[in-house]
Scaffold this active site. Structure first.
Site, mmCIF file in Angstrom:
data_model
loop_
_atom_site.group_PDB
_atom_site.id
_atom_site.type_symbol
_atom_site.label_atom_id
_atom_site.label_comp_id
_atom_site.label_asym_id
_atom_site.label_seq_id
_atom_site.Cartn_x
_atom_site.Cartn_y
_atom_site.Cartn_z
ATOM 1 N N ASP A 157 79.209 87.743 2.850
ATOM 2 C CA ASP A 157 77.943 87.468 2.183
ATOM 3 C C ASP A 157 77.506 86.023 2.342
ATOM 4 O O ASP A 157 78.321 85.101 2.280
ATOM 5 C CB ASP A 157 78.058 87.795 0.684
ATOM 6 C CG ASP A 157 78.310 89.266 0.433
ATOM 7 O OD1 ASP A 157 77.776 90.083 1.201
ATOM 8 O OD2 ASP A 157 79.035 89.601 -0.518
ATOM 9 N N GLU B 156 71.222 100.280 -1.915
ATOM 10 C CA GLU B 156 72.616 99.854 -1.834
ATOM 11 C C GLU B 156 72.909 98.960 -3.031
ATOM 12 O O GLU B 156 72.151 98.032 -3.314
ATOM 13 C CB GLU B 156 72.879 99.031 -0.571
ATOM 14 C CG GLU B 156 72.698 99.749 0.737
ATOM 15 C CD GLU B 156 72.952 98.815 1.920
ATOM 16 O OE1 GLU B 156 73.468 97.696 1.689
ATOM 17 O OE2 GLU B 156 72.629 99.189 3.045
#
Length: 263
Positions: free
Chosen positions: A61, A50
């Site tokens: 995140d 990814e």
């Protein structure tokens, strides 16, 4: 068209192991090193890669990935670099490369244009963490036209109705969120992940890979005991930050060793 991501997961299963999916921020710490890091990840045993293009507001995140994407941005990363990286990585390894991107980036680029550019660069598909299938009709159409995989997220809080929709709309695998909240390492994985995979199975999910919070081989082994693959991000980014490409390779080999299915 056969899903390259599904094929990679099935190839891992044929070796009696779960799949190892590794995440890296695209362009971190710079474009050239990012390419070498992704290739090293593949060579160290990752079944799927990814790559996440840096974004100005990465709400999902954790701090490690936020800092890494900031470094990439400061070092000049621009969206066209994403396709350069994918093209270079895909030329050097057969491991399928998925993009994991916030939807605003895709919309700004143009959904059909993004799909065409991703396919032309040799990318395998797109993970969309912040858009649901019913809001992604343009992307579903573009992915069907270009043969790209589309990976949607399922969370422990998702209703049965939503899980059924996610399973029906996803190809490659369903990104199964182990814990609610931002990405990052956890001392122990939430038991909700196992229950969520069981729920996805009832709706006929082909492949469910668990991510968010996996940081060592023991956790990988625990996940592949019930899921089709384990997704690791923060721990890999930290290894790259602290030990360069060599440090990343060392950790990736350790994580890959955890994918063997227990008798």
């Amino acid at each position: 068209m056969t899903s390259r991501v599904s094929a990679a997961i099935e190839a891992a299963h044929a070796q009696d192991r779960g799949a190892f999916v590794g995440y890296l921020p695209a362009g971190y710490p710079d474009v050239a090193t990012s390419i070498e890091a992704a290739v090293a990840l593949a060579e160290a045993g990752a079944d799927v890669i990814e790559l996440g293009p840096p974004y100005s507001d990465p709400v999902m995140d954790g701090l490690v990935i936020q800092e890494a994407t900031q470094v990439a941005r400061e070092n000049g990363f621009r969206m066209p670099d994403l396709f350069t990286i994918i093209r270079e990585v895909s030329a050097r390894t057969d491991v399928p490369v998925l993009v994991m991107a916030y939807w605003n980036l895709i919309e700004q680029w143009g959904v059909d244009r993004f799909a065409d550019d991703l396919a032309a660069a040799g990318g395998a598909g797109l993970i969309t963490p912040d858009i649901t299938p019913e809001a992604a009709t343009d992307w579903i159409s573009a992915s069907e036209r270009t043969g790209l995989d589309r990976v949607f997220l399922a969370a422990p809080t998702s209703s049965d109705e939503r899980l059924e929709m996610i399973v029906g709309a996803s190809t490659g695998f369903v990104y199964t969120v182990s814990t609610m909240g931002i990405t990052g390492e956890r001392a122990s994985l939430d038991a909700a992940a196992r229950r969520l995979v069981e729920r996805l199975r009832t709706f006929g999910v082909e492949h469910a890979c668990v991510g968010i919070g996996i940081s060592n081989a023991a956790q990988v082994a625990g996940v592949v005991d019930y899921a089709d693959g384990a997704i690791v991000g923060t721990a890999l980014v930290k290894a790259l930050r602290d030990g360069g490409v060599e440090g990343l390779s060392t950790l990736a080999r350790e994580l890959s060793a955890g994918t063997a299915r227990r008798a």
